[in-house]
Design a protein around this motif. Structure first.
Motif, PDB file in Angstrom:
ATOM      1  N   TYR A  96       0.826  -1.218   0.000  1.00  0.00           N
ATOM      2  CA  TYR A  96       0.000   0.000   0.000  1.00  0.00           C
ATOM      3  C   TYR A  96       0.855   1.261   0.000  1.00  0.00           C
ATOM      4  CZ  TYR A  96       0.719   0.950   5.019  1.00  0.00           C
ATOM      5  OH  TYR A  96       1.272   1.244   6.243  1.00  0.00           O
ATOM      6  N   SER A  97       2.168   1.104   0.225  1.00  0.00           N
ATOM      7  CA  SER A  97       3.061   2.260   0.140  1.00  0.00           C
ATOM      8  C   SER A  97       3.075   2.846  -1.273  1.00  0.00           C
ATOM      9  CB  SER A  97       4.488   1.858   0.535  1.00  0.00           C
ATOM     10  OG  SER A  97       5.002   0.876  -0.347  1.00  0.00           O
ATOM     11  N   LEU A 118       9.297   7.116 -11.243  1.00  0.00           N
ATOM     12  CA  LEU A 118       9.822   5.776 -11.508  1.00  0.00           C
ATOM     13  C   LEU A 118      10.929   5.409 -10.534  1.00  0.00           C
ATOM     14  CD1 LEU A 118       9.890   5.770 -15.432  1.00  0.00           C
ATOM     15  CD2 LEU A 118       8.257   4.632 -13.900  1.00  0.00           C
ATOM     16  N   TRP A 119      11.813   6.356 -10.222  1.00  0.00           N
ATOM     17  CA  TRP A 119      12.858   6.085  -9.230  1.00  0.00           C
ATOM     18  C   TRP A 119      12.253   5.835  -7.851  1.00  0.00           C
ATOM     19  CZ3 TRP A 119      17.432   4.368  -9.918  1.00  0.00           C
ATOM     20  CH2 TRP A 119      18.177   4.701 -11.045  1.00  0.00           C
ATOM     21  N   GLY A 120      11.279   6.642  -7.478  1.00  0.00           N
ATOM     22  CA  GLY A 120      10.638   6.458  -6.178  1.00  0.00           C
ATOM     23  C   GLY A 120       9.922   5.129  -6.084  1.00  0.00           C
ATOM     24  N   ALA A 121       9.189   4.760  -7.145  1.00  0.00           N
ATOM     25  CA  ALA A 121       8.478   3.480  -7.148  1.00  0.00           C
ATOM     26  C   ALA A 121       9.457   2.314  -7.090  1.00  0.00           C
ATOM     27  CB  ALA A 121       7.602   3.383  -8.399  1.00  0.00           C
ATOM     28  N   LEU A 122      10.603   2.450  -7.765  1.00  0.00           N
ATOM     29  CA  LEU A 122      11.615   1.389  -7.726  1.00  0.00           C
ATOM     30  C   LEU A 122      12.172   1.213  -6.316  1.00  0.00           C
ATOM     31  CD1 LEU A 122      13.414  -0.675  -9.179  1.00  0.00           C
ATOM     32  CD2 LEU A 122      15.009   1.197  -9.680  1.00  0.00           C
ATOM     33  N   VAL A 126      11.831  -2.185  -3.934  1.00  0.00           N
ATOM     34  CA  VAL A 126      12.939  -2.888  -3.260  1.00  0.00           C
ATOM     35  C   VAL A 126      12.616  -3.075  -1.779  1.00  0.00           C
ATOM     36  CG1 VAL A 126      15.366  -2.688  -2.570  1.00  0.00           C
ATOM     37  CG2 VAL A 126      14.689  -2.128  -4.915  1.00  0.00           C
ATOM     38  N   LEU A 127      12.069  -2.035  -1.148  1.00  0.00           N
ATOM     39  CA  LEU A 127      11.664  -2.142   0.252  1.00  0.00           C
ATOM     40  C   LEU A 127      10.516  -3.140   0.416  1.00  0.00           C
ATOM     41  CD1 LEU A 127      11.781   1.635   1.249  1.00  0.00           C
ATOM     42  CD2 LEU A 127      13.408  -0.147   1.902  1.00  0.00           C
ATOM     43  N   PHE A 128       9.642  -3.220  -0.572  1.00  0.00           N
ATOM     44  CA  PHE A 128       8.557  -4.195  -0.568  1.00  0.00           C
ATOM     45  C   PHE A 128       9.117  -5.619  -0.583  1.00  0.00           C
ATOM     46  CE2 PHE A 128       5.131  -6.169  -3.511  1.00  0.00           C
ATOM     47  CZ  PHE A 128       4.522  -6.800  -2.438  1.00  0.00           C
ATOM     48  N   ILE A 172       6.615   0.453   9.990  1.00  0.00           N
ATOM     49  CA  ILE A 172       7.225   1.764   9.761  1.00  0.00           C
ATOM     50  C   ILE A 172       7.391   2.071   8.277  1.00  0.00           C
ATOM     51  CG2 ILE A 172       9.274   3.180  10.171  1.00  0.00           C
ATOM     52  CD1 ILE A 172       9.652   1.697  12.808  1.00  0.00           C
ATOM     53  N   VAL A 173       8.030   1.167   7.551  1.00  0.00           N
ATOM     54  CA  VAL A 173       8.421   1.458   6.169  1.00  0.00           C
ATOM     55  C   VAL A 173       7.240   1.773   5.250  1.00  0.00           C
ATOM     56  CG1 VAL A 173       9.420   0.421   4.089  1.00  0.00           C
ATOM     57  CG2 VAL A 173      10.638   0.283   6.256  1.00  0.00           C
TER      58      VAL A 173
END
Length: 202
Positions: A96-97, A118-122, A126-128, A172-173
């Motif tokens: 959901y982030s 695109l950079w933010g979603a990438l 990775v955090l996902f 948190i993330v």
């Protein structure tokens, strides 16, 4: 007054965009999770071959299959079991982030939108993937227990490390990372410049 106008406009846009983006995420959550499930499944089956059989997708859920069976609530060898023990993992508590970040990003006035997005979603993806790995480790720690920790040929993180990583990745993330990314990418926007200047002046 200009800063208040920008803030009101931004909040209006965010709440307006949250509805369609979360609706789209609800529909697309299964294909969104599919690459992450594949990556984490490959990692786990190679990391813990004696414990993990597979991680596969079932809609937006991930199913973690083990090399054990179950009888009367106790783990038993698979050769003595009628079925393979598995655990369902909800990937939506992590993904959901992405719609949250999308709403923040496109509600902010910028010179360029697509490249930053695109950079933010990438980064969020990775955090996902990392969060899904932590969720699987938590399930193995709680539901498999000693056979998971006592694997002689595999490095297994300490229980405290798994617990902290799980709490960080789930609690948190997904909420904090989109906001931090948005602030970093939007620091030159009129909205945040006005907030930062007002804070410094006061």
């Amino acid at each position: 007054m200009a800063e208040q106008h920008h803030m009101r406009q931004f909040l209006l846009f965010v709440f307006t965009l949250l509805i369609p983006f979360f609706a789209l995420w609800t529909i697309a959550s299964a294909p969104i999770a599919l690459p992450a499930i594949g990556i984490v499944g490959m990692l786990l089956t190679n990391w813990f071959p004696d414990v993990v059989n597979a991680l596969y997708a079932s809609g937006p859920e991930a199913i973690l299959m083990t090399e054990f069976g179950e009888s009367a609530g106790q783990l038993i060898p698979l050769s003595q079991a009628e079925y393979r023990l598995g655990f369902e993992i909800n990937t939506r508590i992590l993904s959901y982030s992405l719609p949250f970040y999308t709403a923040l990003h496109f509600a902010t006035e910028k010179k360029t939108y697509l490249a930053d997005y695109l950079w933010g979603a990438l980064i969020l993806y990775v955090l996902f993937v990392f969060g899904l790995l932590c969720l699987c480790l938590k399930e193995l720690m709680i539901n498999v227990g000693a056979p998971f920790f006592n694997q002689p040929e595999s490095f297994v993180p300490y229980a405290e490390v798994i617990a902290i990583a799980y709490q960080f990745s789930v609690l948190i993330v997904p909420t904090l990372a989109p906001a931090v990314l948005w602030i970093w990418q939007s620091k030159d926007s009129q909205l945040l410049q006005g907030v930062f200047v007002k804070t410094v002046d006061s």
